[in-house]
Design a protein around this motif. Structure first.
Motif, PDB file in Angstrom:
ATOM      1  N   GLY A  79       0.819  -1.215   0.000  1.00  0.00           N
ATOM      2  CA  GLY A  79       0.000   0.000   0.000  1.00  0.00           C
ATOM      3  C   GLY A  79       0.847   1.256   0.000  1.00  0.00           C
ATOM      4  N   TYR A 115       3.927   1.562  -1.044  1.00  0.00           N
ATOM      5  CA  TYR A 115       4.605   1.691  -2.348  1.00  0.00           C
ATOM      6  C   TYR A 115       3.686   2.372  -3.356  1.00  0.00           C
ATOM      7  CZ  TYR A 115       6.743   0.542  -6.792  1.00  0.00           C
ATOM      8  OH  TYR A 115       7.288   0.634  -8.047  1.00  0.00           O
ATOM      9  N   ILE A 116       2.450   1.868  -3.412  1.00  0.00           N
ATOM     10  CA  ILE A 116       1.500   2.400  -4.402  1.00  0.00           C
ATOM     11  C   ILE A 116       1.229   3.880  -4.135  1.00  0.00           C
ATOM     12  CG2 ILE A 116      -0.902   2.261  -5.193  1.00  0.00           C
ATOM     13  CD1 ILE A 116      -0.797  -0.756  -4.731  1.00  0.00           C
ATOM     14  N   ASP A 171       4.342   6.129  -4.856  1.00  0.00           N
ATOM     15  CA  ASP A 171       4.597   6.278  -6.290  1.00  0.00           C
ATOM     16  C   ASP A 171       3.526   7.138  -6.954  1.00  0.00           C
ATOM     17  OD1 ASP A 171       6.296   5.116  -8.648  1.00  0.00           O
ATOM     18  OD2 ASP A 171       4.181   5.009  -9.286  1.00  0.00           O
ATOM     19  N   TRP A 172       2.297   6.974  -6.527  1.00  0.00           N
ATOM     20  CA  TRP A 172       1.169   7.756  -7.068  1.00  0.00           C
ATOM     21  C   TRP A 172       1.409   9.251  -6.829  1.00  0.00           C
ATOM     22  CZ3 TRP A 172      -3.737   8.183  -3.599  1.00  0.00           C
ATOM     23  CH2 TRP A 172      -4.619   9.131  -4.127  1.00  0.00           C
ATOM     24  N   THR A 211       4.409  10.497  -8.878  1.00  0.00           N
ATOM     25  CA  THR A 211       4.092  10.593 -10.312  1.00  0.00           C
ATOM     26  C   THR A 211       3.242  11.835 -10.598  1.00  0.00           C
ATOM     27  OG1 THR A 211       4.160   8.202 -10.504  1.00  0.00           O
ATOM     28  CG2 THR A 211       3.019   9.376 -12.249  1.00  0.00           C
ATOM     29  N   ASP A 212       2.222  12.037  -9.778  1.00  0.00           N
ATOM     30  CA  ASP A 212       1.336  13.189  -9.983  1.00  0.00           C
ATOM     31  C   ASP A 212       2.082  14.511  -9.822  1.00  0.00           C
ATOM     32  OD1 ASP A 212      -0.657  11.445 -10.471  1.00  0.00           O
ATOM     33  OD2 ASP A 212      -2.008  12.128  -8.895  1.00  0.00           O
ATOM     34  N   TYR A 241       4.738  14.828 -13.302  1.00  0.00           N
ATOM     35  CA  TYR A 241       4.245  15.014 -14.680  1.00  0.00           C
ATOM     36  C   TYR A 241       3.033  15.935 -14.720  1.00  0.00           C
ATOM     37  CZ  TYR A 241       7.206  11.000 -15.691  1.00  0.00           C
ATOM     38  OH  TYR A 241       8.278  10.154 -15.817  1.00  0.00           O
ATOM     39  N   GLU A 275      -0.647  17.309 -15.773  1.00  0.00           N
ATOM     40  CA  GLU A 275      -1.907  16.576 -15.900  1.00  0.00           C
ATOM     41  C   GLU A 275      -2.259  16.279 -17.372  1.00  0.00           C
ATOM     42  OE1 GLU A 275      -3.232  15.338 -13.358  1.00  0.00           O
ATOM     43  OE2 GLU A 275      -5.186  14.673 -14.058  1.00  0.00           O
ATOM     44  N   ASP A 276      -1.932  17.199 -18.266  1.00  0.00           N
ATOM     45  CA  ASP A 276      -2.306  16.972 -19.671  1.00  0.00           C
ATOM     46  C   ASP A 276      -1.513  15.830 -20.298  1.00  0.00           C
ATOM     47  OD1 ASP A 276      -0.007  18.656 -19.580  1.00  0.00           O
ATOM     48  OD2 ASP A 276      -0.264  19.032 -21.724  1.00  0.00           O
ATOM     49  N   VAL A 277      -0.331  15.546 -19.762  1.00  0.00           N
ATOM     50  CA  VAL A 277       0.435  14.384 -20.241  1.00  0.00           C
ATOM     51  C   VAL A 277      -0.183  13.101 -19.698  1.00  0.00           C
ATOM     52  CG1 VAL A 277       2.661  13.184 -20.105  1.00  0.00           C
ATOM     53  CG2 VAL A 277       2.584  15.647 -20.516  1.00  0.00           C
ATOM     54  N   LEU A 278      -0.474  13.102 -18.413  1.00  0.00           N
ATOM     55  CA  LEU A 278      -1.001  11.893 -17.772  1.00  0.00           C
ATOM     56  C   LEU A 278      -2.360  11.496 -18.344  1.00  0.00           C
ATOM     57  CD1 LEU A 278      -0.078  12.671 -14.050  1.00  0.00           C
ATOM     58  CD2 LEU A 278       1.084  11.092 -15.584  1.00  0.00           C
ATOM     59  N   THR A 279      -3.153  12.471 -18.727  1.00  0.00           N
ATOM     60  CA  THR A 279      -4.511  12.164 -19.233  1.00  0.00           C
ATOM     61  C   THR A 279      -4.614  12.347 -20.748  1.00  0.00           C
ATOM     62  OG1 THR A 279      -5.190  14.424 -18.729  1.00  0.00           O
ATOM     63  CG2 THR A 279      -5.659  12.773 -17.061  1.00  0.00           C
ATOM     64  N   SER A 280      -3.502  12.177 -21.436  1.00  0.00           N
ATOM     65  CA  SER A 280      -3.518  12.409 -22.892  1.00  0.00           C
ATOM     66  C   SER A 280      -3.936  11.179 -23.691  1.00  0.00           C
ATOM     67  CB  SER A 280      -2.131  12.859 -23.362  1.00  0.00           C
ATOM     68  OG  SER A 280      -1.208  11.799 -23.203  1.00  0.00           O
ATOM     69  N   SER A 281      -4.117  10.044 -23.029  1.00  0.00           N
ATOM     70  CA  SER A 281      -4.448   8.813 -23.752  1.00  0.00           C
ATOM     71  C   SER A 281      -5.775   8.931 -24.502  1.00  0.00           C
ATOM     72  CB  SER A 281      -4.531   7.661 -22.755  1.00  0.00           C
ATOM     73  OG  SER A 281      -5.124   6.549 -23.341  1.00  0.00           O
TER      74      SER A 281
END
Lengths: 479, 55
Positions: free
Chosen positions: B19, B21-22, B25-26, B29-30, B33, B35-41
């Motif tokens: 828990g 670790y997650i 890392d979360w 990461t946030d 990077y 937000e527009d990169v993370l949600t660009s998919s």
């Protein structure tokens, strides 16, 4: 054809719509098989035997094959549509493209609830299995199952968070072991290798044949679904397979064939070794029938193998459910059916990490607070609603984009017979479920109606109306 | 402490490690990077690049 290599290390998962970080395309047909069969195989190890309690051994076999036809239709329809609509979200994405936003929202919710509830049920089962190991080894009388339930969910969530290739390779290994265990048990007890130990004639004679008549067969159908529930989960891998047109139909259809074999063998072994009254009582009688069958064989190696198989099947199912629920939640977030925050992809691990994290406390809450039978019932009912959507979906798909208009990875035969058959079989299954769980069925339908009203009046204004349709398809016929 | 008593504590501890670790890392990461990169998919990339769906 594009002039750059999308499978290269630098461009994989990225493309012309402005994608900078996308899901990683690394999976093959074996991973798709492992995802589908992995979710389901726990149903062979436990749960299906309630069908025997409802109607006897023959009723369970009829329910097994009835559900087998239903799920074969599901697998064929899914293979065609998903190999064409190859995106995360599976049936949610299909509904979005083919039917409309309200259906897509509902199907997305069915998926997330079905898989998250199943994940919780699997974690509860894993905790129970570990406590049984503790009891059988004489360690403790009453083990606290909670730390093991939490560990199963946290470990598998961590695995899913770290990457899809390791997650589904893990599933492939443990699912293959669990399936092989069934084959070995069959070969060892049926008389093919060594002396036969089954007693079908004695155990299925007289009253044991069909103790409650044909109404028992109808009641057994609800639990016949257990043999295959979750095979449609293969579609969630659509955006992460290297070749959707090949891997999705191949993995899904190989998966349903595996399950038809595993289900029939499971039934044959168990009813030939365990009296139906004991086999059919999944609470106070045979909780894990394949494991009990191995114990009755008297061979310690088989007892160990089936014990490991039971635990592995449970873990594989929970693992696949985390994968699938997070992809559905992610796809809904990406299209703004839910807050767009959930549509994020991890730039290093290339997984829908926020969706994975968000669903962990929900799974923990259900696993620790809600009784197993309620969790399982909610999962089955959500699945059944999803199957009812599929015939409508494929009929509209063929009508809007007739054969020859777009490329399909697989074209299912005899259309529209599978769709009509699936619709009829779903109707019978609803009636069977209503007989045993009418209150839950009505409560769940009310829940989805309320959720639909919320979506229509409060959420739809945020949906990306045009940006959600990025498939380079021709305009649908008649539009 | 019995073996299974130890296993219960070990399971709690391992759960906490996963828990932690997650969550770590979360948050990292946030914070790293935009937000527009993370949600660009976007869906349908492979089709857009390899197929025009013309028969």
């Amino acid at each position: 054809m594009s002039d750059f290599d999308i499978t290269s290390d630098t461009m994989d998962g990225m493309g012309p719509h402005g994608t900078k970080v996308g899901l990683l395309r690394v999976l093959g047909p074996a991973h798709v098989w492992a995802l589908g069969v992995g979710i389901v195989l726990v149903g062979e190890y436990m749960g299906w035997n309630f069908a025997v309690g409802k109607g006897g051994a023959y009723a369970a076999l009829l329910a097994c094959w009835f559900a087998g036809i239903l799920y074969t239709c599901v697998a064929m329809i899914d293979s065609e549509v998903t190999s064409t609509v190859a995106a995360a979200g599976g049936q949610y994405t299909q509904a979005k493209h083919i039917i409309g936003p309200l259906m897509a929202f509902n199907v997305g919710l069915y998926l997330v609830f079905a898989y998250t509830m199943l994940e919780a049920a699997n974690a509860i089962t894993a905790g129970y299995l570990i406590s049984e190991v503790a009891r059988l080894t004489g360690g403790v009388v009453e083990l606290d199952q909670r730390p093991f339930i939490v560990l199963v969910i946290m470990f598998l969530a961590w695995l899913n968070y770290r990457g899809v290739l390791a997650t589904l390779t893990f599933n492939l290994v443990i699912t293959a072991i669990a399936f092989s265990a069934i084959l070995i048990l069959f070969l060892s007890t049926s008389g093919i290798l060594g002396a036969g130990e089954t007693h079908h004639a004695e155990l299925m004679a007289g009253q044991a044949a069909l103790p409650y008549g044909w109404i028992g067969v109808l009641a057994a159908i609800h639990f016949g679904l257990w043999f295959y529930l979750g095979i449609e989960g293969t579609t969630q891998a659509a955006e992460e397979v290297r070749s959707p047109a090949r891997a999705l139909p191949f993995g899904t259809l190989a998966g349903i064939m595996t399950l038809l074999i595993a289900a029939t063998l499971t039934w044959y072994i168990c009813v030939g070794l365990i009296p139906w009254e004991y086999l059919g009582d999944g609470v106070n009688g045979s909780v894990a029938p394949l494991f009990d069958a191995a114990r009755l064989s008297g061979t310690p190696a088989l007892v160990w193998l089936l014990g490991i198989g039971t635990l592995f099947a449970t873990l594989a199912s929970a693992n696949g459910c985390i994968n699938d629920a997070s992809r559905a939640w992610f796809a809904m977030g990406r299209d703004k059916y839910l807050p767009g925050w959930f549509g994020a992809v991890h730039p290093k691990y290339r997984t829908p990490y926020r969706s994975i994290i968000f669903l962990v406390p929900i799974a923990l809450a259900f696993a620790l607070k809600v009784p197993l039978d309620q969790v399982v019932t909610f999962s089955i009912l959500s699945g059944l609603l999803e199957y009812t959507f599929m015939p409508l979906n494929v009929i509209l798909f063929r009508r809007k984009w007739p054969m020859g208009v777009i490329k399909r990875g697989y074209e299912h035969p005899f259309h529209p017979i599978p769709a009509i058959a699936l619709l009829c079989l779903c109707s019978v299954a609803y009636f069977a479920v209503f007989l045993g769980y009418g209150t839950q069925l009505v409560a769940m339908i009310v829940f989805y109606i309320v959720a639909s009203l919320w979506f229509h009046f409060r959420r739809y204004r945020f949906v990306s109306r045009a940006a959600q349709f990025t498939m380079p398809w021709p305009r649908p016929k008649g539009y | 402490m019995t073996f299974w008593g130890f296993m219960e504590y070990a399971a709690w501890a391992l759960s906490a490690v996963f828990g932690l670790y997650i969550v770590t890392d979360w948050l990292r990461t946030d914070a790293t990077y935009p937000e527009d990169v993370l949600t660009s998919s976007r869906e349908g990339e492979i089709e857009a690049m390899t197929e025009e769906h013309r028969m």
